[in-house]
Motif scaffolding. Sequence first.
Motif, short mmCIF file in Angstrom:
data_model
loop_
_atom_site.label_atom_id
_atom_site.label_comp_id
_atom_site.label_asym_id
_atom_site.label_seq_id
_atom_site.Cartn_x
_atom_site.Cartn_y
_atom_site.Cartn_z
N ALA A 97 0.82 -1.20 0.00
CA ALA A 97 0.00 0.00 0.00
C ALA A 97 0.86 1.26 0.00
CB ALA A 97 -0.94 0.00 1.21
N GLN A 98 1.97 1.22 0.71
CA GLN A 98 2.88 2.37 0.73
C GLN A 98 3.59 2.53 -0.61
OE1 GLN A 98 2.33 4.48 3.17
NE2 GLN A 98 4.00 4.16 4.61
N LEU A 99 4.07 1.41 -1.16
CA LEU A 99 4.78 1.46 -2.43
C LEU A 99 3.87 1.92 -3.57
CD1 LEU A 99 7.05 -1.72 -2.30
CD2 LEU A 99 7.73 0.67 -2.05
N ALA A 100 2.59 1.58 -3.49
CA ALA A 100 1.65 2.01 -4.53
C ALA A 100 1.58 3.53 -4.60
CB ALA A 100 0.27 1.41 -4.28
N VAL A 101 1.59 4.17 -3.43
CA VAL A 101 1.58 5.64 -3.38
C VAL A 101 2.88 6.18 -4.00
CG1 VAL A 101 1.58 7.66 -1.87
CG2 VAL A 101 0.09 5.71 -1.36
N ALA A 102 4.00 5.59 -3.62
CA ALA A 102 5.29 6.04 -4.13
C ALA A 102 5.37 5.89 -5.65
CB ALA A 102 6.41 5.26 -3.46
N GLU A 103 4.95 4.75 -6.16
CA GLU A 103 5.07 4.46 -7.59
C GLU A 103 4.27 5.42 -8.46
OE1 GLU A 103 6.77 2.63 -9.50
OE2 GLU A 103 7.59 0.94 -8.38
N ARG A 104 3.08 5.76 -8.03
CA ARG A 104 2.24 6.55 -8.93
C ARG A 104 2.65 8.01 -9.05
NH1 ARG A 104 -2.01 4.78 -5.44
NH2 ARG A 104 -2.53 6.23 -3.77
N HIS A 105 3.69 8.40 -8.31
CA HIS A 105 4.15 9.79 -8.41
C HIS A 105 5.57 9.91 -8.96
CE1 HIS A 105 0.50 11.06 -6.52
NE2 HIS A 105 0.74 10.32 -5.44
N ARG A 106 6.07 8.86 -9.58
CA ARG A 106 7.43 8.93 -10.14
C ARG A 106 7.50 9.95 -11.28
NH1 ARG A 106 10.83 4.44 -11.94
NH2 ARG A 106 9.03 3.60 -13.03
N ALA A 107 6.56 9.87 -12.20
CA ALA A 107 6.58 10.79 -13.34
C ALA A 107 6.36 12.23 -12.88
CB ALA A 107 5.50 10.39 -14.35
N TYR A 108 5.51 12.41 -11.87
CA TYR A 108 5.25 13.76 -11.34
C TYR A 108 6.53 14.41 -10.87
CZ TYR A 108 3.82 17.28 -7.88
OH TYR A 108 3.70 18.43 -7.16
N HIS A 109 7.34 13.68 -10.10
CA HIS A 109 8.55 14.28 -9.55
C HIS A 109 9.62 14.47 -10.61
CE1 HIS A 109 6.60 12.87 -5.80
NE2 HIS A 109 7.13 13.98 -5.34
N ALA A 110 9.75 13.55 -11.57
CA ALA A 110 10.73 13.74 -12.63
C ALA A 110 10.42 15.01 -13.42
CB ALA A 110 10.73 12.53 -13.55
N GLU A 111 9.14 15.22 -13.72
CA GLU A 111 8.75 16.43 -14.44
C GLU A 111 8.96 17.67 -13.59
OE1 GLU A 111 4.79 18.33 -16.67
OE2 GLU A 111 4.74 16.28 -15.87
N ARG A 112 8.62 17.59 -12.31
CA ARG A 112 8.77 18.73 -11.41
C ARG A 112 10.24 19.14 -11.30
NH1 ARG A 112 5.20 20.85 -7.30
NH2 ARG A 112 6.14 22.83 -6.73
N TYR A 113 11.13 18.17 -11.31
CA TYR A 113 12.55 18.45 -11.17
C TYR A 113 13.23 18.78 -12.50
CZ TYR A 113 11.83 16.19 -6.60
OH TYR A 113 11.37 15.84 -5.35
N GLY A 114 12.48 18.64 -13.60
CA GLY A 114 13.06 18.93 -14.90
C GLY A 114 13.96 17.83 -15.42
#
Length: 347
Positions: A97-114
Motif C-alpha cells: 500500500a505504501q509502495l503504490a503511493v510512491a510508484e504513482r508519483h514517479r513521473a510527477y517528480h521527474a517532471e517537477r525536477y526537470g
Amino acid sequence: MHDQVQRYYGETLTRSADLRTDACCDGAAVPAALKPLLAEIHPEVSERYFGCGLVAPDALEGLRVLDLGCGAGRDVYLLSRLVGEQGEVVGVDMTPAQLAVAERHRAYHAERYGYGRSNVRFVEGRIEALGALGLPAAGFDLIVSNCVLNLSPDKAAVLAGAYELLAPGGELYFADVYGDRRLPAALAEDPVLYGECLAGALYWADFLALARAAGFSAPRLLEARPLAIEDVQVADKVAPARFCSATYRLFKVDGCDGGAADDGYTLTYRGSVPQAPEVWTLDRDWRFRTGQPVAVSSHIERILRASRFARHFAFDAGGGDPHEDVLAASDPNPFATAVACQSASCC
C-alpha cells in the motif's frame, strides 16, 4: 511481526496525523535550503510520511543511494532532487500500500525536477533479506533509513545486509528510535506499541555492539531528542522506559572501530561542500571550519580519507602528537545528548 507492521502502516495509518506518539515524526529542524525542496514533493507522498529524523546528508550530487523502508517515498524523492538527474535512488519497502503511493508519483517528480527520466525506482521486499532483492553488492555510495530499523525483528541482518551493499568508503546515515533499557519481549505483541516505533526500539548500547559486529566504523552520533508519549495508555505500557530518536552515521572503512588515542593527524577543510561553505559537521563532536587546521585521531582521518568527503579536505601525513578520538572518550549514549523540544510543534 512483518504482517503486523504491514497492517499498521498499510491500513491503520493513512497519514502522519494518525500516529499516537511523536516517535515516528521528523523532530529535526529542517535546514532552510531543504524547505522548498520538501514543498515540491507531492502532497499524497508527504501526508504518508512516518520518519523520526532528517536523512539528507551533504555532498550527494551523482550518488547511488538506497533507502531502507522507504514507505510512500518522501525521502526517496527528496534525495532524488539532491543527487541530481545523474544520480540514482532506490527505495525498498515491504508494504504494497505504501509502495503504490510512491510508484504513482514517479513521473510527477521527474517532471517537477526537470529530469528527462525518473532517477528513482522502488523494490518490494524485506530489509532483513537485502541480498535476495537483486541489488548490487557494493553498489551504493549511501544508504539511508528513517525510523525503520526499530520495526525489524532481525536488526543484525539489516545492518549486515547494508554493509554488503555499500561501496568501500560508503555511508549508512539513518535516524531511529532507541530505549534507555532492554524492553520485555511481550511488548512486541502489542500492534500499537510496535507500530509506533517503541516496542521494537533497541537499547542504545546494543545498537553500538550490533553496528561494530556488522563491520562498520564506530557510530558517529549527530543529534538526539527525547520522545514525548502523550497517550496515557501507551505511556503506562512502556513505563519506566524512556525513548529518544537519534541520528547516526556509520562508514564502511576498514580499521575504524574506534580507539582511545592514535598518531596525530591534521585535517583542513577546504570549504567546498556546497551546503557548508563555512563549517562542515561530521557529528556532534567534530565540526571543521574552512581553512582551520584540526588535529584528529587516525580513526577520523581514515573515515574522511576513504569517504566521499576526501576531496573536501587537505590531509597532513600524520606523525604528530597523539590526539584522542572525542567519541571514544565521551559517552555515546544518545540520552546524554537529547535536548527536549521547546515547542509542541516539533513534529
